[in-house]
Scaffold this active site. Structure first.
Site, PDB file in Angstrom:
ATOM      1  N   LYS A 113       0.854  -1.181   0.000  1.00  0.00           N
ATOM      2  CA  LYS A 113       0.000   0.000   0.000  1.00  0.00           C
ATOM      3  C   LYS A 113       0.887   1.226   0.000  1.00  0.00           C
ATOM      4  O   LYS A 113       2.008   1.136   0.512  1.00  0.00           O
ATOM      5  CB  LYS A 113      -0.961   0.021   1.183  1.00  0.00           C
ATOM      6  CG  LYS A 113      -0.412  -0.269   2.574  1.00  0.00           C
ATOM      7  CD  LYS A 113       0.734   0.468   3.147  1.00  0.00           C
ATOM      8  CE  LYS A 113       0.606   1.946   3.388  1.00  0.00           C
ATOM      9  NZ  LYS A 113       1.856   2.495   4.052  1.00  0.00           N
ATOM     10  N   TYR A 203      -4.393   4.062   6.486  1.00  0.00           N
ATOM     11  CA  TYR A 203      -4.877   3.110   7.502  1.00  0.00           C
ATOM     12  C   TYR A 203      -6.180   3.602   8.124  1.00  0.00           C
ATOM     13  O   TYR A 203      -7.063   2.807   8.449  1.00  0.00           O
ATOM     14  CB  TYR A 203      -3.840   2.900   8.606  1.00  0.00           C
ATOM     15  CG  TYR A 203      -2.568   2.226   8.157  1.00  0.00           C
ATOM     16  CD1 TYR A 203      -2.566   0.879   7.840  1.00  0.00           C
ATOM     17  CD2 TYR A 203      -1.378   2.926   8.066  1.00  0.00           C
ATOM     18  CE1 TYR A 203      -1.406   0.256   7.427  1.00  0.00           C
ATOM     19  CE2 TYR A 203      -0.204   2.312   7.658  1.00  0.00           C
ATOM     20  CZ  TYR A 203      -0.223   0.973   7.344  1.00  0.00           C
ATOM     21  OH  TYR A 203       0.924   0.358   6.931  1.00  0.00           O
TER      22      TYR A 203
HETATM   23  P1  NAD Z   1      12.370   1.863   2.570  1.00  0.00           P
HETATM   24  O1  NAD Z   1      12.865   3.177   2.127  1.00  0.00           O
HETATM   25  O2  NAD Z   1      12.930   1.303   3.837  1.00  0.00           O
HETATM   26  O3  NAD Z   1      12.584   0.771   1.425  1.00  0.00           O
HETATM   27  C1  NAD Z   1      12.430   1.081   0.065  1.00  0.00           C
HETATM   28  C2  NAD Z   1      13.337   0.196  -0.755  1.00  0.00           C
HETATM   29  O4  NAD Z   1      13.228   0.585  -2.121  1.00  0.00           O
HETATM   30  C3  NAD Z   1      14.820   0.321  -0.371  1.00  0.00           C
HETATM   31  O5  NAD Z   1      15.418  -0.950  -0.328  1.00  0.00           O
HETATM   32  C4  NAD Z   1      15.402   1.147  -1.503  1.00  0.00           C
HETATM   33  O6  NAD Z   1      16.767   0.842  -1.760  1.00  0.00           O
HETATM   34  C5  NAD Z   1      14.531   0.724  -2.681  1.00  0.00           C
HETATM   35  N1  NAD Z   1      14.520   1.690  -3.762  1.00  0.00           N
HETATM   36  C6  NAD Z   1      14.593   1.385  -5.072  1.00  0.00           C
HETATM   37  N2  NAD Z   1      14.577   2.484  -5.829  1.00  0.00           N
HETATM   38  C7  NAD Z   1      14.487   3.533  -4.986  1.00  0.00           C
HETATM   39  C8  NAD Z   1      14.434   4.944  -5.179  1.00  0.00           C
HETATM   40  N3  NAD Z   1      14.464   5.493  -6.407  1.00  0.00           N
HETATM   41  N4  NAD Z   1      14.352   5.721  -4.083  1.00  0.00           N
HETATM   42  C9  NAD Z   1      14.286   5.198  -2.845  1.00  0.00           C
HETATM   43  N5  NAD Z   1      14.338   3.844  -2.606  1.00  0.00           N
HETATM   44  C10 NAD Z   1      14.435   3.031  -3.669  1.00  0.00           C
HETATM   45  O7  NAD Z   1      10.772   1.969   2.657  1.00  0.00           O
HETATM   46  P2  NAD Z   1       9.747   0.960   3.345  1.00  0.00           P
HETATM   47  O8  NAD Z   1       9.300   1.562   4.632  1.00  0.00           O
HETATM   48  O9  NAD Z   1      10.300  -0.407   3.368  1.00  0.00           O
HETATM   49  O10 NAD Z   1       8.498   1.072   2.346  1.00  0.00           O
HETATM   50  C11 NAD Z   1       8.440   0.354   1.117  1.00  0.00           C
HETATM   51  C12 NAD Z   1       6.965   0.178   0.692  1.00  0.00           C
HETATM   52  O11 NAD Z   1       6.297  -0.595   1.683  1.00  0.00           O
HETATM   53  C13 NAD Z   1       6.172   1.476   0.576  1.00  0.00           C
HETATM   54  O12 NAD Z   1       5.237   1.366  -0.472  1.00  0.00           O
HETATM   55  C14 NAD Z   1       5.423   1.573   1.899  1.00  0.00           C
HETATM   56  O13 NAD Z   1       4.215   2.296   1.811  1.00  0.00           O
HETATM   57  C15 NAD Z   1       5.176   0.110   2.194  1.00  0.00           C
HETATM   58  N6  NAD Z   1       5.088  -0.146   3.650  1.00  0.00           N
HETATM   59  C16 NAD Z   1       4.023  -0.823   4.103  1.00  0.00           C
HETATM   60  C17 NAD Z   1       3.900  -1.093   5.443  1.00  0.00           C
HETATM   61  C18 NAD Z   1       2.732  -1.879   5.948  1.00  0.00           C
HETATM   62  O14 NAD Z   1       2.572  -1.985   7.161  1.00  0.00           O
HETATM   63  N7  NAD Z   1       1.922  -2.454   5.085  1.00  0.00           N
HETATM   64  C19 NAD Z   1       4.883  -0.662   6.337  1.00  0.00           C
HETATM   65  C20 NAD Z   1       5.984   0.030   5.841  1.00  0.00           C
HETATM   66  C21 NAD Z   1       6.071   0.274   4.482  1.00  0.00           C
END
Ligand code: NAD
Length: 352
Positions: A113, A203
């Protein structure tokens, strides 16, 4: 065999293999540690732009190097028979492209999401899934959380306890920390697609929709004051209300400028159901209030991540739409677009 608290996992060869795309905070801290609790799914591949990190993580989880892909070699995953599902955990505006690539590789898709940045992107993702004849599910883990499911039951299920639901409340807030890499992209419009609403307000939105079990017909919204940080290109707070066909009203807020607010509530003619925290990973508190009595409901052995994976695997096995399908993701994006439109134009926006 002793009495089992949780069912045994399926044999390895009967489980579906999941490839994780993006090794960010959510993948490393929540998904990888919880995936083994799934009965029906197992880790099958990793896809990352950072080869060192991918190799280290693969070794830690006992995954062979031939199941590690980067963004350029990803399309070879089509030939990897161990992979049934691709799970997309990348910044929001990358969800559409990666969903389309995964369907083109013949895999089912679980996508985080918010589903995508625009209604048009969501519709393209759903169409790509239909063309490929593969399933599409959005990572709405809270929809599989036993606490949230019990709250739904108390509001409108067989064990309904609060009379006629009249007011729903959804509040989600956290501080956006620009010194943290996972928040850097969340401040950028071209990667995040939207602001606090897309990240955490979703959420509140999704929560009041599933608690009430109906779709809003009208939304009225306003933006909240900004921090003034020049790096932040997205909204940092929005408050909105929604009308529902039953006459129920939802009042919701989302903010990147308050710390640790995570609440869902439904107030009815005979009582109130409160989840606070409502959508956290491991701690949820569920309170049923009727008159002067406050009952705290405790549910043991809950793993919403495992339940989400198992639902997707069952939907694939039974060849049906999964709960939290692409259509569900699209509904939220459509309403979020209307929330922004209402806040920008200073008027209510109809959703019918
Ligand atoms: P994060 O920044 O920790 O991870 C993002 C990943 O994408 C990293 O490994 C990064 O290297 C990679 N990436 C690839 N291309 C990129 C770019 N151009 N810029 C930045 N990063 C890039 O973020 P996250 O918190 O893991 O979130 C990732 C996804 O998961 C999002 O869509 C977020 O909304 C979703 N999420 C959902 C929940 C949930 O509870 N359902 C919780 C956290 C995150």
């Amino acid at each position: 065999m002793p009495g089992l608290d949780t069912a045994l996992p399926l044999p390895h060869e009967e489980q579906l293999g999941v490839a994780l795309v993006g090794l960010g905070a959510y993948t490393l801290n929540q998904i990888l540690p919880n995936l083994p609790a799934s009965r029906r799914c197992r880790l099958a591949a990793l896809v990352s732009g950072n080869e060192d990190k991918a190799r280290t993580v693969a070794r830690a989880y006992g995954l062979g190097e031939r199941h590690v892909y980067n963004y350029d070699t990803f399309d070879r995953i089509a030939e990897d028979q161990t992979v049934d599902v691709v799970y997309i955990l990348l910044p929001n505006t990358m969800h559409r492209d990666w969903t389309e690539r995964s369907f083109a590789a013949g895999k089912h898709v679980l996508c985080e999401k918010p589903m995508a940045a625009t209604v048009a992107d969501c519709e393209a993702m759903i169409a790509a899934g239909r063309t490929a004849d593969r399933k599409l599910m959005i990572g709405y883990r809270a929809q599989f959380d036993p606490y949230n499911l019990r709250a739904i039951d108390l509001v409108r299920g067989d064990n309904r306890q609060i009379g006629t639901p009249r007011i729903a409340v959804g509040n989600h807030g956290r501080m956006l920390d620009l010194s943290d890499s996972r928040d850097g992209w969340r401040a950028k419009r071209d990667l995040a697609g939207g602001g606090s609403l897309f990240d955490i307000g979703i959420y509140s939105l999704n929560g009041v929709r599933y608690l009430l079990g109906e779709e809003p017909t009208e939304v009225t919204a306003r933006f909240m004051p900004r921090s003034g940080r020049s790096e932040v290109e997205v909204e940092e707070g929005v408050a909105w209300s929604m009308l529902f066909p039953s006459g129920a009203v939802a009042n919701c807020t989302s903010s990147y400028l308050i710390e640790g607010v995570n609440r869902l509530q439904v107030q009815g003619s005979e009582g109130t159901v409160t989840l606070d925290p409502a959508t956290k990973y491991y701690v949820r508190h569920l309170i049923l209030t009727r008159g002067r009595t406050h009952e705290r409901i405790v549910i043991p052995n809950t793993n919403q991540f495992a339940a989400m994976f198992d639902e997707l695997a069952e939907a694939i096995r039974e060849d049906r739409e999964p709960k939290a399908s692409g259509t569900e993701g699209l509904r939220d994006v459509r309403i979020m677009e209307a929330i922004y439109e209402s806040a920008e134009q200073g008027r209510s926006v109809s959703l019918i």
